[in-house]
Design an enzyme around this catalytic site. Structure first.
Site, PDB file in Angstrom:
ATOM      1  N   ARG A 101     -10.871   6.191   0.521  1.00  0.00           N
ATOM      2  CA  ARG A 101     -11.670   6.437   2.210  1.00  0.00           C
ATOM      3  C   ARG A 101     -11.970   8.258   2.107  1.00  0.00           C
ATOM      4  O   ARG A 101     -13.288   8.398   1.761  1.00  0.00           O
ATOM      5  CB  ARG A 101     -10.797   6.737   3.186  1.00  0.00           C
ATOM      6  CG  ARG A 101     -11.240   4.987   3.049  1.00  0.00           C
ATOM      7  CD  ARG A 101     -10.326   4.393   4.781  1.00  0.00           C
ATOM      8  NE  ARG A 101     -10.137   3.022   4.746  1.00  0.00           N
ATOM      9  CZ  ARG A 101     -10.272   2.364   6.003  1.00  0.00           C
ATOM     10  NH1 ARG A 101     -10.471   3.093   7.180  1.00  0.00           N
ATOM     11  NH2 ARG A 101     -10.117   1.476   6.438  1.00  0.00           N
ATOM     12  N   ARG A 138     -14.130  -0.030   4.241  1.00  0.00           N
ATOM     13  CA  ARG A 138     -12.654  -0.166   4.098  1.00  0.00           C
ATOM     14  C   ARG A 138     -11.666   0.443   2.715  1.00  0.00           C
ATOM     15  O   ARG A 138     -12.905   1.633   1.970  1.00  0.00           O
ATOM     16  CB  ARG A 138     -12.678  -1.997   3.901  1.00  0.00           C
ATOM     17  CG  ARG A 138     -13.154  -2.820   4.806  1.00  0.00           C
ATOM     18  CD  ARG A 138     -12.187  -3.683   4.653  1.00  0.00           C
ATOM     19  NE  ARG A 138     -11.017  -4.016   4.054  1.00  0.00           N
ATOM     20  CZ  ARG A 138     -10.223  -5.209   3.997  1.00  0.00           C
ATOM     21  NH1 ARG A 138     -10.377  -5.839   4.019  1.00  0.00           N
ATOM     22  NH2 ARG A 138      -9.111  -4.636   3.596  1.00  0.00           N
ATOM     23  N   ARG A 190     -13.813   0.455  17.347  1.00  0.00           N
ATOM     24  CA  ARG A 190     -13.691   1.262  18.693  1.00  0.00           C
ATOM     25  C   ARG A 190     -13.859   2.742  18.063  1.00  0.00           C
ATOM     26  O   ARG A 190     -14.464   2.820  19.160  1.00  0.00           O
ATOM     27  CB  ARG A 190     -11.905   1.017  18.872  1.00  0.00           C
ATOM     28  CG  ARG A 190     -11.115   2.692  19.025  1.00  0.00           C
ATOM     29  CD  ARG A 190      -9.105   2.179  19.055  1.00  0.00           C
ATOM     30  NE  ARG A 190      -9.292   2.533  17.455  1.00  0.00           N
ATOM     31  CZ  ARG A 190      -8.706   3.911  17.837  1.00  0.00           C
ATOM     32  NH1 ARG A 190      -9.669   4.694  18.563  1.00  0.00           N
ATOM     33  NH2 ARG A 190      -9.131   4.457  15.855  1.00  0.00           N
ATOM     34  N   ARG A 191     -13.698   3.020  16.788  1.00  0.00           N
ATOM     35  CA  ARG A 191     -14.031   4.690  16.293  1.00  0.00           C
ATOM     36  C   ARG A 191     -15.311   4.519  16.834  1.00  0.00           C
ATOM     37  O   ARG A 191     -16.351   6.118  17.398  1.00  0.00           O
ATOM     38  CB  ARG A 191     -13.791   5.281  15.284  1.00  0.00           C
ATOM     39  CG  ARG A 191     -12.288   5.372  14.995  1.00  0.00           C
ATOM     40  CD  ARG A 191     -11.529   5.770  13.452  1.00  0.00           C
ATOM     41  NE  ARG A 191      -9.833   5.330  13.938  1.00  0.00           N
ATOM     42  CZ  ARG A 191      -9.317   5.235  12.656  1.00  0.00           C
ATOM     43  NH1 ARG A 191      -9.840   4.579  11.366  1.00  0.00           N
ATOM     44  NH2 ARG A 191      -8.294   5.654  13.008  1.00  0.00           N
ATOM     45  N   LYS A 194       0.096  -1.286  15.360  1.00  0.00           N
ATOM     46  CA  LYS A 194      -1.125  -1.460  15.579  1.00  0.00           C
ATOM     47  C   LYS A 194      -1.830  -2.345  14.765  1.00  0.00           C
ATOM     48  O   LYS A 194      -3.033  -3.261  15.696  1.00  0.00           O
ATOM     49  CB  LYS A 194      -1.751  -0.071  15.655  1.00  0.00           C
ATOM     50  CG  LYS A 194      -2.777   0.548  14.150  1.00  0.00           C
ATOM     51  CD  LYS A 194      -3.893   1.280  14.166  1.00  0.00           C
ATOM     52  CE  LYS A 194      -3.609   1.958  12.825  1.00  0.00           C
ATOM     53  NZ  LYS A 194      -4.646   1.922  12.104  1.00  0.00           N
ATOM     54  N   ASP A 195      -1.354  -2.870  14.171  1.00  0.00           N
ATOM     55  CA  ASP A 195      -1.546  -4.294  13.269  1.00  0.00           C
ATOM     56  C   ASP A 195      -0.772  -5.015  13.794  1.00  0.00           C
ATOM     57  O   ASP A 195      -1.533  -5.815  13.269  1.00  0.00           O
ATOM     58  CB  ASP A 195      -1.337  -4.326  11.870  1.00  0.00           C
ATOM     59  CG  ASP A 195      -2.137  -3.343  10.848  1.00  0.00           C
ATOM     60  OD1 ASP A 195      -3.128  -2.545  11.580  1.00  0.00           O
ATOM     61  OD2 ASP A 195      -1.713  -2.466  10.079  1.00  0.00           O
ATOM     62  N   SER A 235       1.126  -0.685   0.104  1.00  0.00           N
ATOM     63  CA  SER A 235      -0.079  -0.195  -0.140  1.00  0.00           C
ATOM     64  C   SER A 235       0.868   1.403   0.031  1.00  0.00           C
ATOM     65  O   SER A 235       2.321   1.224   0.638  1.00  0.00           O
ATOM     66  CB  SER A 235      -1.068  -0.190   1.325  1.00  0.00           C
ATOM     67  OG  SER A 235      -0.021   0.349   2.084  1.00  0.00           O
ATOM     68  N   ASN A 280      -8.028   1.830   1.596  1.00  0.00           N
ATOM     69  CA  ASN A 280      -7.359   2.587   1.190  1.00  0.00           C
ATOM     70  C   ASN A 280      -7.741   4.120   1.323  1.00  0.00           C
ATOM     71  O   ASN A 280      -7.963   4.253   1.495  1.00  0.00           O
ATOM     72  CB  ASN A 280      -5.895   2.591   0.541  1.00  0.00           C
ATOM     73  CG  ASN A 280      -6.357   3.084  -1.138  1.00  0.00           C
ATOM     74  OD1 ASN A 280      -7.028   3.774  -1.114  1.00  0.00           O
ATOM     75  ND2 ASN A 280      -5.551   2.485  -2.399  1.00  0.00           N
ATOM     76  N   CYS A 288      -7.606  -7.286  17.496  1.00  0.00           N
ATOM     77  CA  CYS A 288      -6.302  -5.461  16.676  1.00  0.00           C
ATOM     78  C   CYS A 288      -8.334  -4.959  16.818  1.00  0.00           C
ATOM     79  O   CYS A 288      -8.248  -3.963  15.991  1.00  0.00           O
ATOM     80  CB  CYS A 288      -5.653  -5.571  16.100  1.00  0.00           C
ATOM     81  SG  CYS A 288      -4.481  -6.289  15.930  1.00  0.00           S
ATOM     82  N   THR A 312     -15.688   5.335   8.619  1.00  0.00           N
ATOM     83  CA  THR A 312     -14.459   3.812   9.630  1.00  0.00           C
ATOM     84  C   THR A 312     -14.793   3.044   9.471  1.00  0.00           C
ATOM     85  O   THR A 312     -15.828   2.352   9.489  1.00  0.00           O
ATOM     86  CB  THR A 312     -14.478   4.702  10.649  1.00  0.00           C
ATOM     87  OG1 THR A 312     -13.561   4.028  12.161  1.00  0.00           O
ATOM     88  CG2 THR A 312     -15.600   4.230  12.160  1.00  0.00           C
TER      89      THR A 312
END
Length: 319
Positions: free
Chosen positions: A157, A151, A129-130, A81-82, A13, A153, A244, A125
């Site tokens: 988004r 979803r 969590r968000r 975070k991944d 990416s 990249n 995650c 999103t």
């Protein structure tokens, strides 16, 4: 004779390539060796399913780790975070460089801030969590919003906002900054409104546990404060037995008295996606001097959160 190039495994990416390129330059400087990027496609990159459905934990990481274990690359760069919280045998987290801004940011139409969004605004999103925290904030402040699972990249988004399909999207500040696109942000979300994902804004540099020379060289890029903070955040995540993709936010930050860093504060949140129930707690202690002390800080807060009913808010627990 020039030294052989080090092979850095990276996802394909744009964001992964940008952050790997920055690490490659830094590694070249400390080792004096050229670094070449080896692009690896991961399951998370090719699957069109929602991340939460494909088992958010590790879908971007497994292929990179397999390439490391097979010796096809010398080291790999991940978004921290991944990374699943369990460290696999044979690999070591050689460095956690200084963290970028850990916050989430909003990119909204017409330059709007979060609190200025119209009634019924659609906010995209991919993170439960968000969703949990945005919905909880909206409930508490009399706002009406609809969170929409997306979803893709960064371009995809942001494209949803540009096309008018969504009023806003929420993204990580660090990713936009590494892509040189921070000027598109219309609002930075305070960590009091939305706590980031554990480890958000930090990178992880991983290599074989058997390459002592490379471990030592990469170790020069390690930032001890960032490492202590993300270790505490990930320890909280692990103790909640959450993956995650679970609706868990966590942030450890340093509390300073003038120039002297006195303590580390760890905040955690877990909630239902609709924001109707949140368990949000924090704990403060001395800055962890050891890996064990950082782990203990996370476990301590997780225990308090579980006592307040956090387990029932997470849906599927990771095993």
């Amino acid at each position: 004779m020039t030294e052989k190039a080090l092979r850095l495994g990276t996802r394909r990416s744009k964001l992964a390539m940008a952050q790997s390129g920055q690490v490659a330059d830094a590694v070249s400087q400390v080792t004096g060796r050229p670094v070449e990027l080896v692009e690896i496609t991961t399951y998370g990159d090719v699957s069109r399913e929602q991340l939460a459905q494909i088992g958010g934990t590790g879908v971007f990481v497994a292929a990179l780790r397999e390439a490391l274990l097979r010796g096809e690359v010398d080291f790999a760069v991940h978004s921290l975070k991944d990374l699943p919280t369990a460290q696999p045998d044979g690999l070591v987290l050689a460095a956690v460089p200084e963290r970028e801004d850990p916050r989430d940011v909003l990119i909204a139409r017409d330059g709007l801030k979060f609190t200025d969004l119209p009634r019924g605004a659609r906010i995209g999103t991919g993170a439960p969590r968000r969703m949990a925290q945005l919905n909880a904030y909206a409930r508490a402040h009399g706002m009406e919003i609809e969170t929409v699972a997306i979803r893709g990249n960064v371009d995809t988004r942001i494209g949803f906002v540009r096309s008018g399909e969504l009023d806003a999207v929420v993204l990580a500040a660090a990713g936009l900054s590494r892509l040189g696109r921070h000027d598109e942000v219309t609002d930075s979300l305070s960590v009091d409104t939305v706590l980031p994902a554990p480890g958000q804004g930090a990178l992880a540099i991983e290599c074989s546990a058997h390459d002592a020379e490379l471990i030592a060289a990469l170790g020069e890029l390690d930032d001890p404060f960032t490492r202590a903070a993300v270790t505490a955040e990930r320890s909280l995540l692990a103790a909640l037995e959450a993956g995650c993709s679970a609706p868990v936010g966590a942030l450890a930050d340093l509390l300073a008295d003038g120039q002297t860093v006195k303590e580390m504060r760890l905040r955690g949140v877990v909630g239902t996606t609709d924001g109707s129930t949140l368990v949000q707690l924090s704990t403060t202690g001395p800055v962890p001097e050891t890996h064990e002390a950082a782990l203990a800080l996370g476990r301590e807060l997780a225990t308090e959160m579980l006592a307040q009913g956090a387990a029932g808010l997470m849906g599927e627990r990771a095993h």
